[in-house]
Motif scaffolding. Structure first.
Motif, PDB file in Angstrom:
ATOM      1  N   GLU A  34       0.813  -1.212   0.000  1.00  0.00           N
ATOM      2  CA  GLU A  34       0.000   0.000   0.000  1.00  0.00           C
ATOM      3  C   GLU A  34       0.848   1.264   0.000  1.00  0.00           C
ATOM      4  O   GLU A  34       0.435   2.290   0.536  1.00  0.00           O
ATOM      5  CB  GLU A  34      -0.955   0.002   1.192  1.00  0.00           C
ATOM      6  N   ASP A  35       2.024   1.227  -0.618  1.00  0.00           N
ATOM      7  CA  ASP A  35       2.895   2.405  -0.680  1.00  0.00           C
ATOM      8  C   ASP A  35       3.099   3.031   0.690  1.00  0.00           C
ATOM      9  O   ASP A  35       3.157   4.243   0.847  1.00  0.00           O
ATOM     10  CB  ASP A  35       2.323   3.462  -1.632  1.00  0.00           C
ATOM     11  N   SER A  36       3.196   2.207   1.709  1.00  0.00           N
ATOM     12  CA  SER A  36       3.226   2.722   3.072  1.00  0.00           C
ATOM     13  C   SER A  36       4.530   3.424   3.413  1.00  0.00           C
ATOM     14  O   SER A  36       5.613   3.017   2.992  1.00  0.00           O
ATOM     15  CB  SER A  36       2.973   1.595   4.075  1.00  0.00           C
ATOM     16  N   ILE A  37       4.390   4.444   4.173  1.00  0.00           N
ATOM     17  CA  ILE A  37       5.544   5.190   4.660  1.00  0.00           C
ATOM     18  C   ILE A  37       6.392   4.297   5.563  1.00  0.00           C
ATOM     19  O   ILE A  37       7.620   4.310   5.469  1.00  0.00           O
ATOM     20  CB  ILE A  37       5.088   6.466   5.398  1.00  0.00           C
ATOM     21  N   GLU A  38       5.736   3.492   6.382  1.00  0.00           N
ATOM     22  CA  GLU A  38       6.487   2.620   7.295  1.00  0.00           C
ATOM     23  C   GLU A  38       7.391   1.661   6.529  1.00  0.00           C
ATOM     24  O   GLU A  38       8.548   1.451   6.894  1.00  0.00           O
ATOM     25  CB  GLU A  38       5.541   1.819   8.203  1.00  0.00           C
ATOM     26  N   ALA A  39       6.866   1.061   5.461  1.00  0.00           N
ATOM     27  CA  ALA A  39       7.669   0.128   4.656  1.00  0.00           C
ATOM     28  C   ALA A  39       8.830   0.869   3.991  1.00  0.00           C
ATOM     29  O   ALA A  39       9.948   0.352   3.922  1.00  0.00           O
ATOM     30  CB  ALA A  39       6.805  -0.555   3.609  1.00  0.00           C
ATOM     31  N   GLY A  40       8.573   2.076   3.525  1.00  0.00           N
ATOM     32  CA  GLY A  40       9.635   2.873   2.908  1.00  0.00           C
ATOM     33  C   GLY A  40      10.723   3.237   3.889  1.00  0.00           C
ATOM     34  O   GLY A  40      11.914   3.185   3.557  1.00  0.00           O
ATOM     35  N   ILE A  41      10.318   3.583   5.092  1.00  0.00           N
ATOM     36  CA  ILE A  41      11.295   3.908   6.130  1.00  0.00           C
ATOM     37  C   ILE A  41      12.128   2.675   6.468  1.00  0.00           C
ATOM     38  O   ILE A  41      13.351   2.743   6.549  1.00  0.00           O
ATOM     39  CB  ILE A  41      10.603   4.488   7.382  1.00  0.00           C
ATOM     40  N   THR A  42      11.462   1.547   6.622  1.00  0.00           N
ATOM     41  CA  THR A  42      12.169   0.303   6.938  1.00  0.00           C
ATOM     42  C   THR A  42      13.189  -0.034   5.861  1.00  0.00           C
ATOM     43  O   THR A  42      14.341  -0.371   6.159  1.00  0.00           O
ATOM     44  CB  THR A  42      11.166  -0.858   7.114  1.00  0.00           C
ATOM     45  N   GLN A  43      12.791   0.064   4.601  1.00  0.00           N
ATOM     46  CA  GLN A  43      13.700  -0.257   3.503  1.00  0.00           C
ATOM     47  C   GLN A  43      14.856   0.736   3.434  1.00  0.00           C
ATOM     48  O   GLN A  43      16.000   0.354   3.235  1.00  0.00           O
ATOM     49  CB  GLN A  43      12.954  -0.272   2.172  1.00  0.00           C
ATOM     50  N   CYS A  44      14.573   2.000   3.622  1.00  0.00           N
ATOM     51  CA  CYS A  44      15.609   3.033   3.555  1.00  0.00           C
ATOM     52  C   CYS A  44      16.604   2.873   4.703  1.00  0.00           C
ATOM     53  O   CYS A  44      17.813   2.963   4.502  1.00  0.00           O
ATOM     54  CB  CYS A  44      14.965   4.411   3.569  1.00  0.00           C
TER      55      CYS A  44
ATOM     56  N   ARG B 187      18.633   7.980  11.831  1.00  0.00           N
ATOM     57  CA  ARG B 187      18.122   8.574  13.078  1.00  0.00           C
ATOM     58  C   ARG B 187      16.907   9.458  12.825  1.00  0.00           C
ATOM     59  O   ARG B 187      15.902   9.376  13.535  1.00  0.00           O
ATOM     60  CB  ARG B 187      19.224   9.377  13.768  1.00  0.00           C
ATOM     61  N   VAL B 188      16.997  10.314  11.818  1.00  0.00           N
ATOM     62  CA  VAL B 188      15.878  11.220  11.530  1.00  0.00           C
ATOM     63  C   VAL B 188      14.639  10.430  11.151  1.00  0.00           C
ATOM     64  O   VAL B 188      13.537  10.724  11.620  1.00  0.00           O
ATOM     65  CB  VAL B 188      16.266  12.243  10.435  1.00  0.00           C
ATOM     66  N   LEU B 189      14.801   9.420  10.312  1.00  0.00           N
ATOM     67  CA  LEU B 189      13.642   8.623   9.911  1.00  0.00           C
ATOM     68  C   LEU B 189      13.054   7.875  11.102  1.00  0.00           C
ATOM     69  O   LEU B 189      11.838   7.705  11.190  1.00  0.00           O
ATOM     70  CB  LEU B 189      14.025   7.643   8.806  1.00  0.00           C
ATOM     71  N   SER B 190      13.895   7.426  12.013  1.00  0.00           N
ATOM     72  CA  SER B 190      13.401   6.728  13.197  1.00  0.00           C
ATOM     73  C   SER B 190      12.617   7.669  14.108  1.00  0.00           C
ATOM     74  O   SER B 190      11.630   7.277  14.714  1.00  0.00           O
ATOM     75  CB  SER B 190      14.565   6.108  13.969  1.00  0.00           C
ATOM     76  N   TRP B 191      13.058   8.898  14.190  1.00  0.00           N
ATOM     77  CA  TRP B 191      12.367   9.871  15.045  1.00  0.00           C
ATOM     78  C   TRP B 191      11.092  10.409  14.403  1.00  0.00           C
ATOM     79  O   TRP B 191      10.188  10.837  15.084  1.00  0.00           O
ATOM     80  CB  TRP B 191      13.266  11.076  15.327  1.00  0.00           C
ATOM     81  N   HIS B 192      11.050  10.387  13.096  1.00  0.00           N
ATOM     82  CA  HIS B 192       9.935  11.027  12.395  1.00  0.00           C
ATOM     83  C   HIS B 192       9.080  10.025  11.631  1.00  0.00           C
ATOM     84  O   HIS B 192       8.632  10.295  10.534  1.00  0.00           O
ATOM     85  CB  HIS B 192      10.456  12.086  11.416  1.00  0.00           C
ATOM     86  N   THR B 193       8.849   8.884  12.226  1.00  0.00           N
ATOM     87  CA  THR B 193       7.990   7.903  11.582  1.00  0.00           C
ATOM     88  C   THR B 193       6.645   8.546  11.274  1.00  0.00           C
ATOM     89  O   THR B 193       6.084   9.262  12.094  1.00  0.00           O
ATOM     90  CB  THR B 193       7.803   6.676  12.500  1.00  0.00           C
ATOM     91  N   ARG B 194       6.207   8.295  10.058  1.00  0.00           N
ATOM     92  CA  ARG B 194       4.955   8.862   9.552  1.00  0.00           C
ATOM     93  C   ARG B 194       5.025  10.372   9.388  1.00  0.00           C
ATOM     94  O   ARG B 194       4.025  11.045   9.319  1.00  0.00           O
ATOM     95  CB  ARG B 194       3.765   8.500  10.430  1.00  0.00           C
TER      96      ARG B 194
END
Length: 131
Positions: free
Chosen positions: A8-18, A64-71
């Motif tokens: 579903e083009d999810s932000i969470e999946a994108g963050i995990t992959q990145c 770090r930034v992606l971990s702090w700014h999930t969603r």
């Protein structure tokens, strides 16, 4: 830009992959920088070394930034992703130049490309969700 392989083009999946791509790149870029120190060379060795180190630091910060700014699709997340993508492109180019000079060189170029692709894909999802 459609984002394949992400539910579903999810932000969470994108963050995990990145984050996974950044973590992998940190490991190989540190090895690549260490290899630069082991050879004598000219400006290309220095350029590769510094590009690798820059990429390591940017990837760590991106994680770090992606971990702090999930969603979060705010300007900080977008800016760091753009910076990370650029740093990975510079590192890949420097490593490819080293490979041209030293054919046996083991580059981190592939890992750099994975980071660049992951950043690009996540940026597309974040921008789409902000739209």
């Amino acid at each position: 830009m459609p984002v394949k392989d992400w539910p579903e083009d999810s932000i969470e999946a994108g963050i995990t992959q990145c984050v996974a791509a950044c973590d992998a790149l940190v490991k190989v870029s540190e090895d690549c920088a260490d290899a630069c120190l082991a050879i004598e060379g000219d400006g290309e060795v220095t350029a590769c070394f510094l590009a690798d180190l820059d990429c390591v630091e940017i990837c760590i910060t991106t994680t770090r930034v992606l971990s702090w700014h999930t969603r979060n699709n705010g300007p900080t997340a977008i800016s760091i992703l753009e910076t990370c993508r650029e740093a990975s492109q510079v590192s890949a180019a420097a490593c490819e130049r080293m490979k041209a000079i030293h054919p046996s060189w083991q580059t981190c170029s592939m890992a750099c490309r994975r980071v660049g692709d992951s950043c690009t894909r996540l940026l597309a999802v974040l921008r789409h969700s902000a739209g």
